[in-house]
Design a protein around this motif. Structure first.
Motif, PDB file in Angstrom:
ATOM      1  N   THR A  86       0.805  -1.220   0.000  1.00  0.00           N
ATOM      2  CA  THR A  86       0.000   0.000   0.000  1.00  0.00           C
ATOM      3  C   THR A  86       0.840   1.273   0.000  1.00  0.00           C
ATOM      4  O   THR A  86       0.290   2.363   0.096  1.00  0.00           O
ATOM      5  N   ASP A  87       2.145   1.152  -0.125  1.00  0.00           N
ATOM      6  CA  ASP A  87       3.023   2.317  -0.159  1.00  0.00           C
ATOM      7  C   ASP A  87       3.032   2.891  -1.574  1.00  0.00           C
ATOM      8  O   ASP A  87       3.881   2.571  -2.391  1.00  0.00           O
TER       9      ASP A  87
ATOM     10  N   TRP B 101      -0.325   7.490  -0.935  1.00  0.00           N
ATOM     11  CA  TRP B 101      -0.104   7.288   0.499  1.00  0.00           C
ATOM     12  C   TRP B 101       1.004   8.201   1.003  1.00  0.00           C
ATOM     13  O   TRP B 101       0.886   8.839   2.049  1.00  0.00           O
TER      14      TRP B 101
ATOM     15  N   ARG C 103      -5.499   3.211   5.153  1.00  0.00           N
ATOM     16  CA  ARG C 103      -4.391   2.885   4.241  1.00  0.00           C
ATOM     17  C   ARG C 103      -4.915   2.024   3.092  1.00  0.00           C
ATOM     18  O   ARG C 103      -4.602   2.261   1.925  1.00  0.00           O
TER      19      ARG C 103
ATOM     20  N   TYR D 173      -5.207   2.927  -0.850  1.00  0.00           N
ATOM     21  CA  TYR D 173      -4.611   2.056  -1.858  1.00  0.00           C
ATOM     22  C   TYR D 173      -5.636   1.739  -2.945  1.00  0.00           C
ATOM     23  O   TYR D 173      -5.350   1.820  -4.142  1.00  0.00           O
TER      24      TYR D 173
END
Length: 181
Positions: free
Chosen positions: A13-14, A18, A109, A113
Motif C-alpha cells: 500500500t506504499d 499514500w 491505508r 490504496y
C-alpha cells in the motif's frame, strides 16, 4: 489476531498517494482542516485524492467505484464510529481505543490504496499546471453529495487547504506509475 504476520501490507500500500497523504498529514493545519471537513460529512480520502490529483496537474472527477464507497462506509467509518463511542476519560478503555485507532489507520491505508488503484487505472485526460485553481476545483469535487456541503463555513477551509496542499511534494509524478508487485 497475530501482530507478526508474514504478509506485509505496508509495502503493497506504499503508493505515491499514500506518501502524499503522510506528507500532508504532517502539517497540523492541513490535518485539522481535513478533520473539520470530516466532521461536516466530507471524506478525508476523497480530499486526499483530490489534492494529490491536483499536484499531478489532473482533474479529480469525484467518481468512485461502489466497492470503494462500501469499504469506506462498512469498514473505515464503522471502526471510526466505534472508536469515538469509547470515552476518552475512561482509562480502562485507553488500550482498546488505541487498538481501534491503529485499525482505523490500517483501514484508511487500504482505502487509499484502492482509491489509488482506481486513479492509476483512469486515463490521464487533460493535465494542467498544478496550482490553487485546480486544487480548489478538485477539492470541491470531493464534496459530499448532500446539499449545503459547500457553504460559508467550508469554502474558506477549501481555500486554505488548497494553499497547504500546494506546499506538499506530490509523491511521484503520475498515478499510472507502477508500484512493483
Amino acid at each position: 489476531m497475530p501482530e507478526n504476520d508474514d504478509h506485509d501490507t505496508t509495502a503493497e500500500t506504499d503508493t505515491p498517494l499514500w506518501r502524499f497523504a503522510l506528507a500532508l498529514w504532517q502539517q497540523d493545519a492541513a490535518r485539522d482542516l481535513c478533520l473539520q471537513l470530516q466532521e461536516q460529512g466530507w471524506s478525508v480520502t476523497r480530499l486526499l485524492c483530490a489534492g494529490w490529483m491536483a499536484r499531478q496537474g489532473r482533474h479529480y472527477s469525484g467518481n468512485e467505484p461502489e466497492s470503494l464507497q462500501q469499504w469506506r462506509r462498512n469498514v473505515t467509518e464503522s471502526i471510526r464510529h466505534l472508536k469515538k463511542s469509547l470515552g476518552k476519560s475512561d482509562s480502562l478503555l485507553a488500550p482498546l481505543r488505541e487498538s481501534l485507532a491503529r485499525a482505523e489507520l490500517e483501514a484508511e491505508r487500504i482505502e487509499l490504496y484502492r482509491a489509488w488503484q482506481t486513479l492509476r487505472d483512469t486515463a490521464p485526460g487533460d493535465t494542467t499546471r498544478p496550482g490553487p485553481s485546480i486544487t480548489e476545483s478538485n477539492l470541491r469535487q470531493a464534496a459530499p453529495a448532500t446539499n449545503g456541503s459547500i457553504n460559508g463555513m467550508t469554502e474558506p477551509m477549501i481555500r486554505q487547504l488548497a494553499q497547504l496542499i500546494g506546499t506538499v511534494s506530490s509523491g511521484h509524478s503520475h498515478p499510472s506509475g507502477s508500484q512493483g508487485a
